[in-house]
Design an enzyme around this catalytic site. Sequence first.
Site, mmCIF file in Angstrom:
data_model
loop_
_atom_site.group_PDB
_atom_site.id
_atom_site.type_symbol
_atom_site.label_atom_id
_atom_site.label_comp_id
_atom_site.label_asym_id
_atom_site.label_seq_id
_atom_site.Cartn_x
_atom_site.Cartn_y
_atom_site.Cartn_z
ATOM 1 N N THR A 44 122.121 -0.605 -60.750
ATOM 2 C CA THR A 44 120.859 -0.776 -61.471
ATOM 3 C C THR A 44 119.974 -1.855 -60.845
ATOM 4 O O THR A 44 118.762 -1.882 -61.060
ATOM 5 C CB THR A 44 121.208 -1.115 -62.947
ATOM 6 O OG1 THR A 44 120.035 -1.121 -63.711
ATOM 7 C CG2 THR A 44 121.898 -2.458 -63.086
ATOM 8 N N LYS A 45 120.572 -2.751 -60.067
ATOM 9 C CA LYS A 45 119.825 -3.885 -59.511
ATOM 10 C C LYS A 45 118.810 -3.486 -58.445
ATOM 11 O O LYS A 45 117.917 -4.260 -58.123
ATOM 12 C CB LYS A 45 120.791 -4.936 -58.977
ATOM 13 C CG LYS A 45 121.579 -5.615 -60.070
ATOM 14 C CD LYS A 45 120.672 -6.368 -61.038
ATOM 15 C CE LYS A 45 121.440 -7.015 -62.159
ATOM 16 N NZ LYS A 45 120.572 -7.705 -63.122
ATOM 17 N N ASP A 46 118.942 -2.284 -57.899
ATOM 18 C CA ASP A 46 117.910 -1.804 -56.955
ATOM 19 C C ASP A 46 116.536 -1.840 -57.619
ATOM 20 O O ASP A 46 115.527 -2.121 -56.983
ATOM 21 C CB ASP A 46 118.175 -0.342 -56.555
ATOM 22 C CG ASP A 46 119.321 -0.202 -55.577
ATOM 23 O OD1 ASP A 46 119.942 -1.219 -55.232
ATOM 24 O OD2 ASP A 46 119.582 0.952 -55.164
#
Length: 345
Positions: A44-46
Amino acid sequence: MTNVYENILGLIGNTPLVKLHTVTQDIPATVYAKLESYNPGHSTKDRIAIHIINAAEKKGLLYPGATVVETTSGNTGFSIAMVCIIKGYKCILAVSDKTKKEKIAYLKALGATVYICPANVPADDPRSYYEVAKRIASETPNSIYINQYFNELNIDAHYQTTGPEIWEQTQGKITHLVACTGTGGTLSGSAKFLKEKNPNIKIIGVDADGSILKGFHETGEINKTDIHPYQIEGMGKNLIPSALLFDKVDQFVRVNDEMAAYRTREIALKEAIMGGYTTGAAVQGLLQYAEENAFSPSDVVVTIFPDHGSRYITKVYSDDWMSEQGFTNNDVHNYDAVFKTEEIK
Ligand code: PMP
């Protein structure tokens, strides 16, 4: 041309929802997992890496040859390093000396410069990874410090992408959102969007046993006795992040290392979804919530699965690690029969 991209960054977001069939079968609702491992950096950090870096470019804070700095050994570091390659920036990550070699190798594989800082010093010590990152960012011209725990663009990334995706994917039918909170960005940004669409949607935060977030939500105070070391990485905290919008959360559930570990492995074995440790924590959180809150067959639950299990192969997916932790409870979980996979020599 369809499904053709200018570069890897074009693949960020628009992750799939997959229905769960077995692990949540006792909950009389439709339960979906949002598979954030389908982002190109496998988490999710993208979403926040690209959003924060794009915003800094728009503000004129970054120009060719820029440096992006952050304190993380985890998913955020990998995502920032990925974005930096495509944009031609330098990525500097300050990590604690407790970080496993394997993780540092991951970050270096994507060209990050990694500063290893002592873990056993206070956060305000000049040698701490927080202070090292701040100093590098302030001394380096043409640089930004991502500062994900205190950056409102972290929330905004999910308000702009994750929330709207969930709303559209469920055709507005979502009734419950469940997500683990680290910085709180995923839950807060998605919740902000979804509550604007339908204020009745229940937002359930999952905290780690050993973290202060649940206690703070309930009392408005930091209870120091809540703090103790724990194994789940990426969720829970011993400080209050401003990226966590506590007023958007209806209820927090606290999960422990052991139950989250069993659940992670159960999801792999029964749903064939090999998620990270917080994937199990999220489902465990939902199951604990369901013990005290009724669901109806028309309810639609979305659970965020933040990353992929390949990063945890020597941890939660290792039988040796599980037994080192004492997480092989045959009386309660029938561990050997359920989880021990056959190995033929
Ligand atoms: N799970 C994992 C594996 C993570 O790396 C993170 C990010 N720290 C989270 C869950 C929680 O996401 P957020 O920081 O948006 O609360």
